[in-house]
Scaffold this active site. Structure first.
Site, PDB file in Angstrom:
ATOM      1  N   LYS A  74       0.841  -1.200   0.000  1.00  0.00           N
ATOM      2  CA  LYS A  74       0.000   0.000   0.000  1.00  0.00           C
ATOM      3  C   LYS A  74       0.874   1.248   0.000  1.00  0.00           C
ATOM      4  CE  LYS A  74      -3.798   2.170   2.596  1.00  0.00           C
ATOM      5  NZ  LYS A  74      -4.726   2.021   3.744  1.00  0.00           N
ATOM      6  N   SER A 143      -9.438   2.434   2.920  1.00  0.00           N
ATOM      7  CA  SER A 143      -8.543   3.125   2.007  1.00  0.00           C
ATOM      8  C   SER A 143      -7.589   2.193   1.258  1.00  0.00           C
ATOM      9  CB  SER A 143      -7.697   4.143   2.795  1.00  0.00           C
ATOM     10  OG  SER A 143      -6.910   3.491   3.782  1.00  0.00           O
ATOM     11  N   SER A 167     -10.088   0.166   7.048  1.00  0.00           N
ATOM     12  CA  SER A 167      -9.415   0.178   5.749  1.00  0.00           C
ATOM     13  C   SER A 167      -8.828  -1.152   5.295  1.00  0.00           C
ATOM     14  CB  SER A 167      -8.302   1.232   5.744  1.00  0.00           C
ATOM     15  OG  SER A 167      -8.846   2.517   5.851  1.00  0.00           O
TER      16      SER A 167
END
Length: 426
Positions: A74, A143, A167
């Site tokens: 990420k 996210s 997330s």
């Protein structure tokens, strides 16, 4: 096809000599070339570098725990050789000199960093352009949208995520993969662009419970992989009423159906009504995150306020409006909540509840509601999203397992057993 193998299956093939890392990485890169133009899961992939590392890996004995396995990272976690953009023009040219601690641990264990996956702006409000692999007009969640979509689309078998609210668990639920948010602090967060120091947690995504257990054990420097637990003697607190007012009808029906199947398989389920005030902790998590994010992102606010999205500026302004007393009261209620759940975990091995409000919404402008995840994050508990079925609209449905703090291994073992009992997922 190599991309159809889970991480643990691929590792077994690599060790048996029936698969090479170069072939596995090549297959992932081919899949990315095929699907990335439609999904937008990645912000950067370094194909030649990954292939060179795979060839070097194939010249070594396959003894390391993640030997030759491709990994997505990420884009709020530092990875040497890649920018850490945080989905913000402010950090467009930021090139860290070192890996984040979790990335370094994965590399040390033999993983090959394929690239950086898309994230919401600073892993917070404004979503990336990533699409759900099951339906391109629906959100993949956030996210950690890129990590979830990449794993679900079989672009990569493993990916690193983060969770400050929902997330890891919510995008895993929306994309039909296994998502694991460990106990708070289990995995070192050095090298993460932090947004809320009291909440930020490194999350893991894969397509099986064994896979996330393998990766979690590597990153935590202790064995967390264990055989599927027997249902015999397992006590599960079934909590369908918790936040049920926010759950869609399909999620309620599916959770009850999953509970019935687990009970038929031999698990001892008891319907448990959690204290009503625990639902308030979802709002407390939002307050704590807003308060801490306003201060964590102060350098960006001072230097480049015009480069922050309007939605993020609004959220940060709200964070500055919260008083120290409001913030302390929210943390005090979290401490009370941990005491309440200590009583639950004294009687039960895990809580069974919703992983999301329902199937992924038909929008790309919003990542969906994280309310089913926020209280557990505030409490620092280990959580696992388990995909269990596809809904009538062709989007995944699943369940969430919540464990006692520090009992990550037991939660993973129970989830592994449940995975064997409940078919479905991506």
């Amino acid at each position: 096809m190599p991309i159809d193998l889970t991480a643990t299956q691929a590792l077994a093939a690599l060790r048996a000599g029936t698969l090479t890392s170069e072939r596995l990485v090549s297959a992932c890169l081919e899949r990315i070339a095929e699907r990335e133009p439609h999904l937008h899961a990645w912000v950067e992939v370094q194909a030649s570098q990954a292939l060179a590392q795979a060839r070097a890996c194939d010249r070594l004995p396959a003894t390391r725990p993640l030997h030759g396995l491709p990994l997505g990272v990420k884009d709020v976690l530092d990875a040497q050789g890649f920018p850490t953009r945080c989905q913000s023009p402010i950090h467009a040219g930021a090139h860290p000199g070192l890996d984040a601690a979790c990335v370094a641990a994965a590399r040390r264990a033999g993983a090959i960093i394929l690239g950086k996956t898309a994230t919401s702006e600073f892993a917070y409000v404004t979503p990336a352009s990533t699409r759900n692999p099951h339906h391109p007009d629906h959100t993949p969640g956030g996210s950690s949208s890129g990590s979830a979509a990449a794993v679900a689309a079989r672009m990569v078998p493993l990916a690193l995520a983060t969770q400050t609210g929902g997330s890891t668990i919510r995008p895993s639920a929306y994309c039909g993969i296994v998502g694991f948010k460990p106990s708070f602090g289990l995995i070192n967060r050095a090298g993460l662009k932090s947004v809320a120091e009291s909440l930020d947690t490194i999350g893991l995504m894969a397509r099986s419970v064994d896979d996330v257990a393998l990766l979690a054990g590597v990153l935590a420097y202790r064995p967390l992989s264990m055989p599927a637990a027997s249902a015999q003697g397992r006590r599960i607190a079934f909590c369908p009423a918790f936040l049920q007012s926010h759950a869609q009808a399909d999620a309620v029906e599916h959770l009850h159906g999953a509970a019935e199947r687990l009970a038929a398989a031999g698990a001892h389920l008891s319907r448990v009504e959690l204290p009503e005030d625990l639902e308030r902790l979802a709002g407390d998590q939002a307050l704590v995150m807003e308060f801490e994010a306003a201060r964590a992102l102060l350098p960006e606010q001072h230097a480049h306020p015009d480069l922050l999205s309007p939605a993020l500026r609004e959220r940060l302004a709200r964070g500055w409006s919260h008083s120290w007393a409001d913030y302390r009261q929210a943390l005090d209620r979290a401490a009370w909540g941990r005491q309440q759940l200590d009583r639950v975990f004294a009687q039960y091995d895990a809580i069974l509840t919703y992983s999301a409000c329902g199937q992924a919404p038909a929008t790309l402008s919003h990542a969906g509601d994280s309310i089913m995840n926020r209280a557990w994050t505030l409490l620092g508990l280990p959580c696992l999203a388990l995909p269990t079925a596809m809904g009538a609209s062709g989007l995944p449905l699943g369940i969430q397992w919540v464990g006692a703090p520090g009992r990550d291994e037991q939660l993973l073992g129970l989830a592994c057993w449940a995975e064997q009992c409940l078919s479905g997922g991506a």
